[in-house]
Design an enzyme around this catalytic site. Sequence first.
Site, PDB file in Angstrom:
ATOM      1  N   ARG A 164       1.274  -1.125   0.165  1.00 19.61           N
ATOM      2  CA  ARG A 164      -0.422  -0.166   0.337  1.00 19.61           C
ATOM      3  C   ARG A 164       0.649   1.141  -0.232  1.00 19.61           C
ATOM      4  O   ARG A 164       0.622   2.328   0.712  1.00 19.61           O
ATOM      5  CB  ARG A 164      -0.469  -0.152   1.358  1.00 19.61           C
ATOM      6  CG  ARG A 164      -1.942  -1.380   1.281  1.00 19.61           C
ATOM      7  CD  ARG A 164      -2.828  -0.608  -0.243  1.00 19.61           C
ATOM      8  NE  ARG A 164      -4.304  -1.953   0.101  1.00 19.61           N
ATOM      9  CZ  ARG A 164      -4.218  -3.317   0.514  1.00 19.61           C
ATOM     10  NH1 ARG A 164      -3.245  -3.899  -0.406  1.00 19.61           N
ATOM     11  NH2 ARG A 164      -5.281  -3.689   0.151  1.00 19.61           N
ATOM     12  N   SER A 236     -10.722   0.040   2.944  1.00 22.93           N
ATOM     13  CA  SER A 236     -10.035  -0.604   4.544  1.00 22.93           C
ATOM     14  C   SER A 236      -9.572   0.749   4.918  1.00 22.93           C
ATOM     15  O   SER A 236      -9.135   1.704   4.491  1.00 22.93           O
ATOM     16  CB  SER A 236      -8.912  -1.103   4.225  1.00 22.93           C
ATOM     17  OG  SER A 236      -9.390  -2.739   3.492  1.00 22.93           O
ATOM     18  N   GLU A 332      -5.242   3.385   6.355  1.00 22.70           N
ATOM     19  CA  GLU A 332      -4.904   3.749   4.611  1.00 22.70           C
ATOM     20  C   GLU A 332      -5.214   3.825   4.426  1.00 22.70           C
ATOM     21  O   GLU A 332      -4.080   5.071   2.889  1.00 22.70           O
ATOM     22  CB  GLU A 332      -5.056   2.295   4.264  1.00 22.70           C
ATOM     23  CG  GLU A 332      -5.108   1.485   3.594  1.00 22.70           C
ATOM     24  CD  GLU A 332      -5.618   1.494   2.136  1.00 22.70           C
ATOM     25  OE1 GLU A 332      -4.945   1.301   1.188  1.00 22.70           O
ATOM     26  OE2 GLU A 332      -6.855   1.188   1.998  1.00 22.70           O
TER      27      GLU A 332
HETATM   28  N1  EPU Z   1     -11.162 -10.534  10.254  1.00 28.99           N
HETATM   29  C1  EPU Z   1     -11.705 -10.697  11.470  1.00 28.99           C
HETATM   30  N2  EPU Z   1     -12.803  -9.566  11.650  1.00 28.99           N
HETATM   31  C2  EPU Z   1     -13.510  -8.241  10.494  1.00 28.99           C
HETATM   32  C3  EPU Z   1     -13.071  -8.421   9.524  1.00 28.99           C
HETATM   33  C4  EPU Z   1     -11.745  -9.629   9.050  1.00 28.99           C
HETATM   34  O1  EPU Z   1     -11.825 -11.528  12.548  1.00 28.99           O
HETATM   35  O2  EPU Z   1     -14.196  -7.546  10.914  1.00 28.99           O
HETATM   36  C5  EPU Z   1     -10.030 -11.327  10.114  1.00 28.99           C
HETATM   37  C6  EPU Z   1     -10.856 -11.851   8.838  1.00 28.99           C
HETATM   38  O3  EPU Z   1     -11.577 -13.562   9.434  1.00 28.99           O
HETATM   39  C7  EPU Z   1      -8.858 -12.857   8.598  1.00 28.99           C
HETATM   40  C8  EPU Z   1      -8.523 -11.373   8.676  1.00 28.99           C
HETATM   41  O4  EPU Z   1      -8.877 -10.583   9.939  1.00 28.99           O
HETATM   42  O5  EPU Z   1      -8.797 -13.351   9.086  1.00 28.99           O
HETATM   43  C9  EPU Z   1      -8.254 -11.423   7.221  1.00 28.99           C
HETATM   44  O6  EPU Z   1      -9.290  -9.860   6.522  1.00 28.99           O
HETATM   45  P1  EPU Z   1      -9.875 -10.141   5.392  1.00 28.99           P
HETATM   46  O7  EPU Z   1      -8.956 -11.514   4.743  1.00 28.99           O
HETATM   47  O8  EPU Z   1     -11.469 -10.167   5.087  1.00 28.99           O
HETATM   48  O9  EPU Z   1      -8.451  -9.037   4.488  1.00 28.99           O
HETATM   49  P2  EPU Z   1      -8.204  -8.021   5.423  1.00 28.99           P
HETATM   50  O10 EPU Z   1      -7.164  -7.618   5.732  1.00 28.99           O
HETATM   51  O11 EPU Z   1      -9.712  -7.308   6.410  1.00 28.99           O
HETATM   52  C10 EPU Z   1      -7.059  -7.049   3.103  1.00 28.99           C
HETATM   53  C11 EPU Z   1      -6.763  -5.968   2.464  1.00 28.99           C
HETATM   54  C12 EPU Z   1      -7.900  -5.077   1.555  1.00 28.99           C
HETATM   55  C13 EPU Z   1      -8.142  -6.292   0.772  1.00 28.99           C
HETATM   56  C14 EPU Z   1      -8.448  -8.356   1.394  1.00 28.99           C
HETATM   57  C15 EPU Z   1      -8.399  -9.652   0.239  1.00 28.99           C
HETATM   58  C16 EPU Z   1      -5.758  -4.233   2.931  1.00 28.99           C
HETATM   59  C17 EPU Z   1      -5.884  -2.848   4.126  1.00 28.99           C
HETATM   60  N3  EPU Z   1      -7.127  -4.493   3.148  1.00 28.99           N
HETATM   61  O12 EPU Z   1      -8.462  -6.379   3.860  1.00 28.99           O
HETATM   62  O13 EPU Z   1      -8.016  -4.346   0.801  1.00 28.99           O
HETATM   63  O14 EPU Z   1      -9.599  -6.537   0.341  1.00 28.99           O
HETATM   64  O15 EPU Z   1      -7.691  -8.187   2.403  1.00 28.99           O
HETATM   65  O16 EPU Z   1      -6.810  -9.165  -0.040  1.00 28.99           O
HETATM   66  O17 EPU Z   1      -4.741  -4.642   2.795  1.00 28.99           O
HETATM   67  C18 EPU Z   1      -8.295  -1.984   0.667  1.00 28.99           C
HETATM   68  O18 EPU Z   1      -7.637  -1.864   1.058  1.00 28.99           O
HETATM   69  O19 EPU Z   1      -9.679  -0.907   1.033  1.00 28.99           O
HETATM   70  C19 EPU Z   1      -9.006  -3.599   0.659  1.00 28.99           C
HETATM   71  C20 EPU Z   1     -10.617  -3.673   1.261  1.00 28.99           C
END
Ligand code: EPU
Length: 336
Positions: A164, A236, A332
């Site tokens: 990012r 995010s 972010e």
């Molecule tokens: N999780 C929770 N509770 C929540 C959200 C997430 O427990 O409310 C846990 C999930 O269960 C999982 C972990 O956190 O174990 C990761 O969650 P997820 O796979 O949904 O991805 P993320 O880390 O929340 C990142 C990116 C997203 C991207 C997704 C998929 C960043 C800041 N965000 O989200 O990017 O779509 O991975 O690869 O790196 C964006 O940048 O705007 C964005 C949406």
Amino acid sequence: MHITKQAALKTYNTFGLDIKASELSICSDVESLVSTIDHLIYNPQPHLVLGGGSNLLFSSDYEGLIIHPTIGGIEVINEDAQNVWIEVGAGVEWDQLVEHCVNNNWFGIENLSYIPGNVGASPVQNIGAYGVEVKDCIESVKGIYLSDSKPFSLNNSDCHFEYRNSIFKKELKNKTVIVSVVFKLQKSGELNLSYGPVKAEFDKKNDASIMALRNTIIEIRKSKLPEPEEYGNAGSFFKNPIIDKATFDALIDKNPSIPSYKLNSDSFKIPAGWLIDQAGWKGKSIGGAAVHKDQALVLINKGNALPSDIIQLSNNIIENIGEKYNIKLEPEVNII
Ligand code: EPU
């Protein structure tokens, strides 16, 4: 070039905040961009290049010039048996580009389906999802310097891409306007199914096509992330923090179930969404701003949020996660 004074920005930011900019110039070609930059050189003032407005939060009305490039075009500039190189205008909507590539069976950016925003913004924060970052497919980035209207072309390594982050958020922050991006895509290739939940949903489809993968990703994103039409948001809101081994060991000791991703022997990425969720923030609100009820990493505008509501909510979350987990969350989104 046409400059609108006291321009309403509600439709130019996906948080849907009802604010104004003192000047707005919408540039559909390089000529109008150059005359806008000349206007800026002769009338020095704060300035901001605005793409799809999907990754920023205005903290108040903007006293300055907003440059909004809408330059279009998706052009094949080179190809061989394995690859195709395309040059894409900064104003092309990101997901229209992904759809175009998937329709042509060009592999590389299908995992980035349904990410909001414009092509010109994609290298700035090196957009990423489901095991892919846009840097993996960027050949070069072309643009114009705001100091003297001179053109530039930076190749992939010049862009200093990181998670990012890129040179456009560091040394070149606020110093350029991106005009086009050259992508190198594959004519055949393997789909990236490294992200478990994507593979699980994709396998159910019994269709190994690139289009089936795009559709899977669109379904997953629609189920997890709110549409800006429903609730204003910028995806995010926080970055996933990267912590060292000592902090990680202390964390896992107290929270054995914490999900994590090992980057190398001394750095671990922790999902900010998990931390915020565990700390009980889902659905909590301040004024018109709230933490999304299904995805704790996303802050939403319930309809009448003031910029200060969102900033207050974000600050409270950062403070609480710092106290609870000894981790400093960083936004972010770009706070203006
Ligand atoms: N999780 C929770 N509770 C929540 C959200 C997430 O427990 O409310 C846990 C999930 O269960 C999982 C972990 O956190 O174990 C990761 O969650 P997820 O796979 O949904 O991805 P993320 O880390 O929340 C990142 C990116 C997203 C991207 C997704 C998929 C960043 C800041 N965000 O989200 O990017 O779509 O991975 O690869 O790196 C964006 O940048 O705007 C964005 C949406």
